[in-house]
Write a protein that holds these residues in place. Structure first.
Motif, mmCIF file in Angstrom:
data_model
loop_
_atom_site.group_PDB
_atom_site.id
_atom_site.type_symbol
_atom_site.label_atom_id
_atom_site.label_comp_id
_atom_site.label_asym_id
_atom_site.label_seq_id
_atom_site.Cartn_x
_atom_site.Cartn_y
_atom_site.Cartn_z
ATOM 1 N N TYR A 1 0.328 -1.272 -0.110
ATOM 2 C CA TYR A 1 -0.659 -0.114 0.304
ATOM 3 C C TYR A 1 0.734 1.283 0.282
ATOM 4 O O TYR A 1 1.203 1.743 0.940
ATOM 5 N N PRO A 2 1.115 2.426 -1.196
ATOM 6 C CA PRO A 2 2.197 2.846 -0.904
ATOM 7 C C PRO A 2 1.394 4.183 -0.555
ATOM 8 O O PRO A 2 2.147 4.797 0.266
ATOM 9 N N GLU A 3 -0.088 4.264 0.393
ATOM 10 C CA GLU A 3 0.037 5.368 1.173
ATOM 11 C C GLU A 3 1.074 5.273 2.675
ATOM 12 O O GLU A 3 1.016 6.061 3.176
ATOM 13 N N ALA A 4 0.345 3.979 3.008
ATOM 14 C CA ALA A 4 1.009 3.458 4.052
ATOM 15 C C ALA A 4 2.716 3.594 4.227
ATOM 16 O O ALA A 4 3.965 4.201 4.680
ATOM 17 N N ARG A 5 3.465 3.246 3.115
ATOM 18 C CA ARG A 5 4.700 3.609 2.785
ATOM 19 C C ARG A 5 5.051 4.950 2.465
ATOM 20 O O ARG A 5 5.884 5.312 3.396
ATOM 21 N N ARG A 6 4.369 5.776 2.349
ATOM 22 C CA ARG A 6 4.741 6.737 2.080
ATOM 23 C C ARG A 6 4.743 8.072 3.759
ATOM 24 O O ARG A 6 5.177 8.142 4.056
ATOM 25 N N ALA A 7 3.308 7.721 4.080
ATOM 26 C CA ALA A 7 3.559 7.979 5.801
ATOM 27 C C ALA A 7 4.354 7.236 6.790
ATOM 28 O O ALA A 7 4.874 8.088 7.627
ATOM 29 N N ILE A 8 4.976 6.411 6.716
ATOM 30 C CA ILE A 8 6.332 5.861 6.880
ATOM 31 C C ILE A 8 8.001 6.265 7.030
ATOM 32 O O ILE A 8 8.509 7.020 7.243
ATOM 33 N N GLU A 9 7.866 6.496 5.737
ATOM 34 C CA GLU A 9 8.904 7.459 4.731
ATOM 35 C C GLU A 9 8.871 8.327 6.061
ATOM 36 O O GLU A 9 10.371 9.249 6.033
ATOM 37 N N ARG A 10 7.948 9.502 5.963
ATOM 38 C CA ARG A 10 8.141 10.804 6.368
ATOM 39 C C ARG A 10 8.143 10.646 7.757
ATOM 40 O O ARG A 10 8.888 11.733 7.868
ATOM 41 N N ALA A 11 7.854 9.714 8.141
ATOM 42 C CA ALA A 11 8.070 9.692 9.696
ATOM 43 C C ALA A 11 9.768 9.560 10.018
ATOM 44 O O ALA A 11 10.283 10.602 10.622
ATOM 45 N N VAL A 12 10.336 8.509 9.653
ATOM 46 C CA VAL A 12 11.787 8.512 9.327
ATOM 47 C C VAL A 12 12.697 9.349 9.388
ATOM 48 O O VAL A 12 13.227 9.714 9.664
ATOM 49 N N ALA A 13 12.274 10.225 7.946
ATOM 50 C CA ALA A 13 13.184 11.353 7.518
ATOM 51 C C ALA A 13 12.605 12.200 7.859
ATOM 52 O O ALA A 13 13.757 12.918 8.598
ATOM 53 N N ALA A 14 12.052 12.795 8.737
ATOM 54 C CA ALA A 14 11.607 13.813 9.745
ATOM 55 C C ALA A 14 12.181 13.722 11.251
ATOM 56 O O ALA A 14 13.212 14.548 11.491
ATOM 57 N N VAL A 15 12.509 12.503 11.582
ATOM 58 C CA VAL A 15 13.407 12.022 12.855
ATOM 59 C C VAL A 15 14.391 11.679 12.930
ATOM 60 O O VAL A 15 16.090 12.151 13.465
ATOM 61 N N GLY A 16 15.137 11.673 11.158
ATOM 62 C CA GLY A 16 16.440 11.318 10.814
ATOM 63 C C GLY A 16 17.067 10.219 11.295
ATOM 64 O O GLY A 16 18.520 10.111 11.057
ATOM 65 N N VAL A 17 16.475 9.019 11.461
ATOM 66 C CA VAL A 17 17.345 8.016 12.589
ATOM 67 C C VAL A 17 16.889 6.525 12.055
ATOM 68 O O VAL A 17 15.622 6.916 11.646
ATOM 69 N N PRO A 18 17.322 5.667 11.883
ATOM 70 C CA PRO A 18 16.469 3.901 11.820
ATOM 71 C C PRO A 18 15.790 3.808 12.812
ATOM 72 O O PRO A 18 15.809 4.537 13.844
ATOM 73 N N VAL A 19 14.316 3.826 12.208
ATOM 74 C CA VAL A 19 12.866 3.383 13.321
ATOM 75 C C VAL A 19 12.865 1.594 12.998
ATOM 76 O O VAL A 19 12.748 1.725 12.028
ATOM 77 N N LEU A 20 12.459 1.444 13.677
ATOM 78 C CA LEU A 20 12.298 -0.175 13.913
ATOM 79 C C LEU A 20 10.346 0.139 14.008
ATOM 80 O O LEU A 20 9.904 -0.221 14.833
ATOM 81 N N VAL A 21 9.664 -0.241 12.929
ATOM 82 C CA VAL A 21 8.973 -0.860 12.852
ATOM 83 C C VAL A 21 7.844 -1.616 12.389
ATOM 84 O O VAL A 21 8.688 -2.806 11.932
ATOM 85 N N GLY A 22 7.077 -2.446 13.180
ATOM 86 C CA GLY A 22 5.621 -3.531 13.396
ATOM 87 C C GLY A 22 4.661 -3.104 12.469
ATOM 88 O O GLY A 22 4.168 -2.212 12.674
ATOM 89 N N ALA A 23 4.600 -4.407 11.777
ATOM 90 C CA ALA A 23 4.086 -4.259 10.802
ATOM 91 C C ALA A 23 3.698 -5.725 10.568
ATOM 92 O O ALA A 23 3.902 -6.152 10.252
ATOM 93 N N LEU A 24 1.696 -5.689 9.896
ATOM 94 C CA LEU A 24 1.288 -6.512 9.298
ATOM 95 C C LEU A 24 2.074 -6.809 7.922
ATOM 96 O O LEU A 24 1.561 -5.850 7.215
ATOM 97 N N VAL A 25 3.037 -7.150 7.273
ATOM 98 C CA VAL A 25 3.510 -7.883 5.863
ATOM 99 C C VAL A 25 2.534 -9.259 5.037
ATOM 100 O O VAL A 25 2.817 -10.355 5.784
ATOM 101 N N ASP A 26 1.779 -8.878 3.946
ATOM 102 C CA ASP A 26 1.466 -10.412 3.170
ATOM 103 C C ASP A 26 2.182 -10.986 2.610
ATOM 104 O O ASP A 26 3.466 -10.667 2.713
ATOM 105 N N HIS A 27 2.465 -12.498 2.991
ATOM 106 C CA HIS A 27 3.141 -13.627 2.854
ATOM 107 C C HIS A 27 3.753 -13.591 1.384
ATOM 108 O O HIS A 27 2.515 -12.990 0.289
#
Length: 592
Positions: free
Chosen positions: A342-368
């Motif tokens: 889902y592009p909207e989910a990816r863009r939201a995560i990238e926006r947050a990670v870019a804002a804080v500027g450090v690696p983020v360990l993200v918990g997510a549900l991923v299709d097999h």
């Protein structure tokens, strides 16, 4: 039943049977044999009927067992009255002492069912039928243990075998059925007590063993003191003396002293806390809109909460209110949509990670990626430059929560299973991940309760542990406190700092000595920032693995198996002494 042997049997005064305390076995084997013998032909009681009859005959002891079960539940969070765990073991040891195996089974069930009913009441958010059903299933393990406790109480050094049987019961229950359910282990009621440091030597099983041994020794002391007092009252006044009484009280005093010594032994165990270096972390708790089964709400809702909290963290860093962290940790299910799909989910995560500027360990549900219809519960390392990288997939999905065993058969008459529309696919490796400058071990939710998963993660090189969890379904029920207590024990067991990240709480930072240094409130948006010590040294528990658990459980099983062998050997010796086959056959019918 006679009192303890003392001096010459010929000079010992006769003690009226009525003056001694009742046999804790009640009618014991002889009573059971009489009941079976006197029953009309064709109406001999079946196993369940005999267990029910035992309950009716021994209702005071049944009530004591049930009360002890409730007391044990109160030893766990959110109540945290940990001494009740020792007392509960002592009471169960007393009520099963000298009983038949069937009577012991009943008292084990009477103990176990209310224990789990109170402990697991947080499952009522799914339904009280689930609470009752799971409690009954777990109590069956206690029923078997109760039978074994009763039979091994006839052996010398029975408190030792009782403690081993507690370890054996937990060993089996932690693994069976469907991967087991480790909730309710004695160790998890003793996560910040004098017993806790023992976890660094033999893991959670050694803590369970020590707590159970203390309780059984207290039962032994109470039993010996009870019999001594009854015998002393039965002696003629002139035969009573302070010196003989003091000598005869030594075993009871010794058992009580040994129980205390076992409880204090943890203070002799060093707990490593020295850190090779540290890393500055931020734990983001984005919050959910509502507790219960429907906490997810609309798609993107929870993800946006975590994005918002992370962007606020970045703003606080830019304003100098918060020091820049080296990495950020999000909880399990922070993204309820697959960010790869889902592009909207990816863009939201990238926006947050870019804002804080450090690696983020993200918990997510991923299709097999290859098995259609399956989903994976993952922790993904998301870098502000390179994007998503290494990931960990939960190895132990929860049956009926994250997958439905026998779905086709059960779904025909349990419509509630439709609320788990897709089964989770298990991962096949430990969660050691490089998140920025830290080599962390990711453990997801209930996996913290399983010894092997956490131990394997540490032995694979994790310098600190992260528990990504989602307790929103069970908010305000006591379940988050119970899970956080497990993190405290694991910190001591493995000498690792632990970060618990939950979308609705409780999120926390736990020091390597088990101290909870920071913790959030439930159902609030919050960010924890702190220094996380990174350690390389492994504890003895990490090195020996499950060996102490199997050894202690094996001793308990051998003691249980030794009971009929010992009884058979005793009958054989009795028959040989009598020299009378008729008497021997009669003696063989009186199986203890």
């Amino acid at each position: 039943m006679t009192g303890p042997q003392d001096g010459d049997a010929g000079t010992r005064p006769v003690i009226p049977a009525a003056s001694l305390p009742a046999d804790p076995g009640g009618d014991g084997a002889a009573g059971a044999a009489r009941a079976a013998r006197d029953a009309p032909a064709g109406r001999r009681p079946g196993r369940l009927r005999r267990i029910g009859a035992a309950a009716r005959r021994h209702w005071p002891a049944s009530l004591a067992a049930a009360g002890a079960g409730v007391a044990l539940a109160l030893a766990f969070p959110p109540y945290d009255v940990w001494p009740l765990s020792v007392l509960a073991v002592a009471v169960l040891s007393l009520v099963t002492r000298g009983r038949t195996g069937k009577q012991g089974a009943w008292f084990g069930l009477a103990f176990g069912f209310p224990f789990f009913l109170v402990l697991l009441k947080w499952l009522n958010t799914i339904g009280w039928d689930v609470v009752v059903g799971l409690s009954l299933l777990q109590a069956l393990f206690m029923m078997v243990m109760g039978s074994a406790l009763a039979l091994t109480s006839r052996l010398p050094a029975w408190p030792l075998w009782a403690a081993c049987l507690w370890v054996a019961e937990e060993l089996v229950r932690d693994r069976q059925p469907l991967g087991g359910f480790p909730w309710g282990r004695l160790a998890f009621a003793n996560t910040q007590t004098p017993y806790t440091p023992l976890a660094a030597l033999g893991g959670a099983p050694l803590v369970t063993f020590a707590v159970a041994l203390s309780g059984a020794l207290l039962a032994w002391a109470a039993w010996a003191g009870w019999r001594l007092a009854a015998e002393h009252r039965a002696r003629p006044a002139g035969a009573r003396g302070a010196a003989p009484l003091a000598r005869r009280a030594l075993p009871a005093a010794g058992a009580a002293s040994l129980a205390a010594a076992v409880g204090l032994s943890g203070y002799a165990v060093p707990v490593g806390t020295d850190a090779a270096d540290t890393v500055r972390i931020a734990v983001v708790q984005g919050n959910v809109q509502q507790p219960g089964m429907d906490f997810l709400g609309r798609p993107m809702l929870i993800l946006n909460n975590h994005v918002e909290a992370t962007e606020q963290l970045a703003a606080d860093v830019a304003a100098g209110r918060v020091e820049q962290p080296d990495l950020v940790i999000w909880p399990e299910n922070a993204s309820d949509l697959d960010p790869y799909k889902y592009p909207e989910a990816r863009r939201a995560i990238e926006r947050a990670v870019a804002a804080v500027g450090v690696p983020v360990l993200v918990g997510a549900l991923v299709d097999h990626p290859t098995r259609e219809g399956y989903v994976e519960n993952q922790g993904i390392v998301w870098d502000p430059v390179t994007g998503p990288g290494a990931s960990y997939t939960k190895q132990h999905p929860v049956p009926f929560g994250e997958y439905v065993p026998f779905r086709e058969q059960l779904s025909t008459f349990i419509s509630r299973l439709d609320r788990v529309p897709r089964d989770f696919w298990p991962g096949d490796h430990t969660g050691v991940l490089d998140v920025g400058p830290a080599r962390l071990g990711d453990v997801i939710c209930f996996e913290v309760a399983y010894d092997g998963i956490v131990r394997d993660t540490v032995n694979a090189g994790a310098r600190a542990l992260v528990i990504q969890t989602n307790n929103a379904t069970y908010g305000k029920t006591g379940q988050p406190e119970q899970q956080l207590a497990m993190s405290s024990l694991r910190a001591v067991e493995h000498g690792r700092a632990i970060v618990t990240a939950a979308p609705s709480g409780l999120s926390a930072i736990v020091a390597p000595d088990g101290t909870v240094e920071q913790v959030t409130e439930e159902f609030t948006q919050d960010v924890l920032v702190g220094e996380l010590p990174l350690r390389d040294a492994r504890t003895v528990a990490d090195r020996v693995g499950a060996a102490p658990e199997w050894a202690l459980a094996g001793l308990g099983a051998l003691a249980w198996l030794a009971v009929p062998v010992r009884a058979r050997w005793g009958r054989r010796e009795e028959n040989a002494a009598r020299g009378d086959q008729g008497d021997g056959a009669a003696g063989a019918g009186a199986t203890p």
